[in-house]
Design a protein around this motif. Structure first.
Motif, PDB file in Angstrom:
ATOM      1  N   GLU A 137     -12.147  16.924  15.285  1.00 46.54           N
ATOM      2  CA  GLU A 137     -11.560  18.219  14.959  1.00 46.54           C
ATOM      3  C   GLU A 137     -12.473  19.358  15.414  1.00 46.54           C
ATOM      4  O   GLU A 137     -11.982  20.390  15.902  1.00 46.54           O
ATOM      5  CB  GLU A 137     -11.326  18.306  13.443  1.00 46.54           C
ATOM      6  N   ASP A 138     -13.786  19.173  15.307  1.00 45.17           N
ATOM      7  CA  ASP A 138     -14.711  20.232  15.730  1.00 45.17           C
ATOM      8  C   ASP A 138     -14.633  20.461  17.236  1.00 45.17           C
ATOM      9  O   ASP A 138     -14.615  21.608  17.703  1.00 45.17           O
ATOM     10  CB  ASP A 138     -16.145  19.867  15.328  1.00 45.17           C
ATOM     11  N   VAL A 139     -14.593  19.364  17.998  1.00 45.20           N
ATOM     12  CA  VAL A 139     -14.486  19.499  19.456  1.00 45.20           C
ATOM     13  C   VAL A 139     -13.153  20.139  19.835  1.00 45.20           C
ATOM     14  O   VAL A 139     -13.085  20.996  20.720  1.00 45.20           O
ATOM     15  CB  VAL A 139     -14.651  18.128  20.132  1.00 45.20           C
ATOM     16  N   ARG A 154     -11.360  22.179  18.007  1.00 44.97           N
ATOM     17  CA  ARG A 154     -11.411  23.605  17.661  1.00 44.97           C
ATOM     18  C   ARG A 154     -12.212  24.388  18.702  1.00 44.97           C
ATOM     19  O   ARG A 154     -11.826  25.498  19.090  1.00 44.97           O
ATOM     20  CB  ARG A 154     -12.029  23.762  16.275  1.00 44.97           C
ATOM     21  N   LYS A 155     -13.296  23.799  19.183  1.00 38.79           N
ATOM     22  CA  LYS A 155     -14.108  24.474  20.192  1.00 38.79           C
ATOM     23  C   LYS A 155     -13.351  24.617  21.497  1.00 38.79           C
ATOM     24  O   LYS A 155     -13.394  25.682  22.138  1.00 38.79           O
ATOM     25  CB  LYS A 155     -15.400  23.677  20.416  1.00 38.79           C
ATOM     26  N   ARG A 156     -12.612  23.568  21.900  1.00 37.92           N
ATOM     27  CA  ARG A 156     -11.857  23.642  23.157  1.00 37.92           C
ATOM     28  C   ARG A 156     -10.709  24.630  23.053  1.00 37.92           C
ATOM     29  O   ARG A 156     -10.397  25.338  24.020  1.00 37.92           O
ATOM     30  CB  ARG A 156     -11.347  22.245  23.534  1.00 37.92           C
ATOM     31  N   ARG A 157     -10.060  24.690  21.879  1.00 39.34           N
ATOM     32  CA  ARG A 157      -9.002  25.698  21.713  1.00 39.34           C
ATOM     33  C   ARG A 157      -9.584  27.102  21.821  1.00 39.34           C
ATOM     34  O   ARG A 157      -8.971  28.003  22.418  1.00 39.34           O
ATOM     35  CB  ARG A 157      -8.312  25.509  20.360  1.00 39.34           C
ATOM     36  N   ALA A 158     -10.758  27.311  21.224  1.00 40.25           N
ATOM     37  CA  ALA A 158     -11.388  28.635  21.307  1.00 40.25           C
ATOM     38  C   ALA A 158     -11.741  28.975  22.752  1.00 40.25           C
ATOM     39  O   ALA A 158     -11.591  30.125  23.178  1.00 40.25           O
ATOM     40  CB  ALA A 158     -12.643  28.668  20.427  1.00 40.25           C
ATOM     41  N   GLU A 159     -12.196  27.986  23.536  1.00 42.77           N
ATOM     42  CA  GLU A 159     -12.517  28.245  24.937  1.00 42.77           C
ATOM     43  C   GLU A 159     -11.281  28.616  25.727  1.00 42.77           C
ATOM     44  O   GLU A 159     -11.330  29.492  26.602  1.00 42.77           O
ATOM     45  CB  GLU A 159     -13.190  27.010  25.550  1.00 42.77           C
ATOM     46  N   GLN A 180     -10.512  32.153  24.795  1.00 48.65           N
ATOM     47  CA  GLN A 180     -11.500  33.059  25.387  1.00 48.65           C
ATOM     48  C   GLN A 180     -11.281  33.213  26.888  1.00 48.65           C
ATOM     49  O   GLN A 180     -11.460  34.304  27.430  1.00 48.65           O
ATOM     50  CB  GLN A 180     -12.911  32.530  25.122  1.00 48.65           C
TER      51      GLN A 180
END
Length: 696
Positions: free
Chosen positions: A179-181, A183-188, A191
């Motif tokens: 889930e953390d990865v 969430r990070k990829r969605r944020a990228e 962005q």
């Protein structure tokens, strides 16, 4: 000057504190805007113009060494700040030129004087032409092209967002990422869309700056003539020479940094994201082929032999290209020689020993066989990602389902096709497919906007139509709405799907015993009087397998063991024990199918069909063929209706009918879940959206 000095003294203690970084931006904006209002001495103008040139060079170098656009996400803001800085300096220098230009060519500082005299030789006509050419290059070529690329990039990035989000969700559901990865990829992804959108707007700053620079030049020349002739009694030719050179120096000292920053903007938006910076890409791709270098050297050399051509310049360049080609060829040859000199594997030695029990090969619970072209996916030395993804699948399966699935044994198989793979359960194939390393599978979820060139295929996990495409078409496929995954993800997703589908078969006695040992360490009282006194390990395994076959996780072993401890002494039938456990796990089962507190929109049974099924159950006669066919057909229709509405296909029946219908429908309609009214908590609301048996 006094106000700016006061602001600087005020900023020093603030910048030294924890909030220093946050105050840099506001203080910088205040200082830039102050320069438009406050008079600046020539020496301070020299420092600020020099700082502007240094800043533009730093921005260009950072953009050259950036691997991907998001590594320089502050670039749109930097573009705004540098544009404001140049305009503020133009305003400040214009004030000094018009006020003190009559005193001499160094009235506005040494930097402007140098750009006005040394760079153009003191010839204002040449200076005007050079300035206009720089403005045309900046405005018509670099800025316009970079703005167009940013506009198209912003549009394509926004169009590709749904496909990228679906790919992230697919990897998350397959257990390939956490889930953390995710969430990070969605944020990228978000962005990246914001960056290109900001670049589309920020490029207008540079275009406006070029126009403003041209207008400021004209204003300085005309204003200087008026001030010099009318106020300082200068001759027209003297005023024209003095103020024109000052205006040209001012324009050049602003336009050259603007051209550098515009070039940085073009580099940022035009580069393709790889693991190399722009310099490495250029040298690695432009000068990597010796044939290209030799052919270019031949053409340049032939042109250098033509009479009247600058023979020396052409021949020097041709010789340099030949030298570079020979070096590239030599490097490639040395690399191949090193690879050829690697020791070959020793031939197998014939085994003359007698057969022993060590030669008996036991069947692995779970196996994966790959063709020789897929070996790179499972070879760590070739950066194979499949092993790591299989580890993630097993970990996520253990967290979601409640037990650790057996290790996946991977081996190559030369008897299958080179790109094929076979997934085996206890030595028997349960799934197979093909993957193409180096290419991407574009899966059609049903709402794509265009087709792609490639090799048609089907997603092996879910049977969706798909196409194998080259890596160059990956982003285009995402824009069209395809879900794009690589070869490792294809195999891993298929394996994950089959592991979940056969979770009951993979739960053996060894896994059950390990599960009991794990629970016994934390809660020994749960199993102290249950296994094997009241319940055998075999019976417990069968009950847990029944739950897994119906898609119920066994994470809540406390509730399962509590129910078995209560009913096992008087109930021996595993089906009845499974039903009792489902009643206790009803809230979790419903929550798994209908997350949150949303309304349960389900399929129901017609009352007449309900009575017929109850009668067949009471007579123990089973379902008649005609009734079974009609029931299966109408269940398929109701399931399709639910799917079209975007709802989960769930059939809710009386408690007595649940086992009968669940077993009957599981083989033909595995996606249809069957719940009983008794398993649904009283706090949940039920709405019947489809009926089975209501048709004539």
């Amino acid at each position: 000057m006094t106000i700016m000095a006061s602001l600087s003294r005020l900023a020093k203690p603030l910048l030294g504190g924890r909030q220093g970084k946050g105050l840099v931006g506001p203080i910088l904006i205040i200082l830039i805007l102050s320069m438009m209002v406050l008079p600046l001495p020539p020496f301070l103008l020299d420092l600020l113009f020099t700082f502007n040139i240094a800043l533009s060079i730093m921005v260009l170098l950072v953009s050259m060494y950036t691997m991907k656009a998001l590594d320089f996400a502050a670039f749109p803001a930097v573009l705004l700040f540098t544009t404001l800085l140049r305009l503020s300096l133009n305003v400040a220098s214009t004030r000094v030129i018009l006020m003190d230009g009559h005193t001499g060519p160094d009235a506005a500082g040494k930097v402007i004087e140098a750009f006005g005299h040394f760079l153009v030789g003191g010839n204002f006509a040449v200076g005007v032409m050079v300035f206009i050419i720089l403005v045309v290059i900046n405005f018509m070529v670099i800025t316009k092209g970079a703005g167009r690329i940013a506009e198209v990039g912003a549009r394509f990035t926004l169009d590709a967002m749904p496909g990228k989000q679906m790919a992230i969700d697919a990897d998350l559901n397959a257990g390939l990422i956490g889930e953390d990865v995710a969430r990070k990829r969605r944020a990228e992804v978000a962005q990246e869309a914001d960056f290109y959108g900001s670049m589309d707007g920020a490029s207008k700053f540079v275009r406006g700056d070029a126009v403003a620079g041209l207008l400021i030049l004209v204003i300085n020349i005309i204003g200087g003539l008026v001030v010099g002739v009318a106020q300082h009694d200068m001759s027209f030719s003297g005023a024209a020479t003095t103020y024109t050179l000052l205006a040209i120096g001012d324009g050049l000292v602003a336009q050259i940094p603007a051209l550098v920053v515009s070039t940085a903007a073009g580099v940022i938006v035009s580069r393709v994201t790889t693991d190399e910076d722009v310099g490495s890409q250029l040298t690695g791709q432009l000068f990597a082929n010796p044939q290209v270098l030799f052919l270019t050297a031949g053409v340049i050399g032939m042109m250098g032999l033509i009479p009247g051509m600058p023979n020396l310049a052409f021949l020097i360049i041709a010789g340099g290209l030949v030298w570079m080609g020979m070096r590239v060829t030599k490097n490639k040859a040395s690399g191949e020689a090193i690879a050829a000199a690697a020791p070959a594997p020793a031939p197998p030695v014939a085994d003359s020993q007698e057969a022993s029990w060590d030669d008996v090969a036991l069947v692995e619970p779970l196996g994966l066989e790959v063709g020789y072209r897929l070996i790179s996916l499972v070879d760590i030395n070739q950066n194979g990602e499949l092993l790591g993804r299989i580890k993630s699948i097993r970990k996520k399966f253990a967290q979601d389902i409640g037990y650790l699935v057996p290790v996946v044994h991977i081996r190559d198989n030369l008897e299958i096709r080179p790109n094929a793979y076979v997934i085996k359960l206890k030595g028997v194939p349960i799934g197979h497919g093909e993957a193409t390393p180096g290419q991407w599978m574009a899966i059609n979820p049903g709402q794509v906007s265009a087709t792609l060139p490639g090799v048609p295929t089907k997603d092996p996990a879910f049977g969706l139509p798909a196409i194998w495409i080259d890596s160059s078409l990956r982003e285009q496929a995402q824009i069209y709405g395809y879900t794009v995954v690589d070869a490792s993800t294809v195999v891993a997703t298929h394996l994950n799907h089959l592991i979940h589908a056969h979770a009951g078969e993979l739960l053996g006695r060894q896994e059950v015993q390990q599960l009991m040992d794990r629970i016994g360490k934390e809660s020994p009282m749960l199993i102290q009087d249950l296994v094997p006194k009241a319940l055998s390990l075999t019976t417990l395994q069968k009950v847990l397998q029944n739950l897994l076959d119906e898609g119920v996780p066994i994470r809540d072993m406390r509730t399962i063991l509590d129910v078995l401890s209560e009913h096992a002494p008087g109930v021996t039938d595993t089906t009845e024990l499974t039903t009792l456990i489902r009643l206790s796990l009803g809230r979790a089962i419903v929550q798994q199918i209908f997350p949150g507190g949303e309304e349960l929109q389900v399929i129901g049974l017609d009352p007449s069909l309900d009575r017929v099924l109850l009668q067949a159950l009471s007579n123990s006669s089973g379902l008649e063929p005609t009734l079974a066919n009609n029931l299966l057909r109408e269940a398929q229709v109701a399931m399709d209706q639910q799917t079209q509405l975007g709802l989960v296909p769930v059939l809710v029946v009386q408690h007595a009918l649940r086992v009968l219908l669940a077993r009957f429908l599981r083989r033909s309609l595995p996606l249809l879940k069957v719940l009983s009214h008794s398993e649904i908590p009283d706090t949940r609301t039920i709405k019947v959206t489809a009926i089975i048996g209501g048709r004539a």
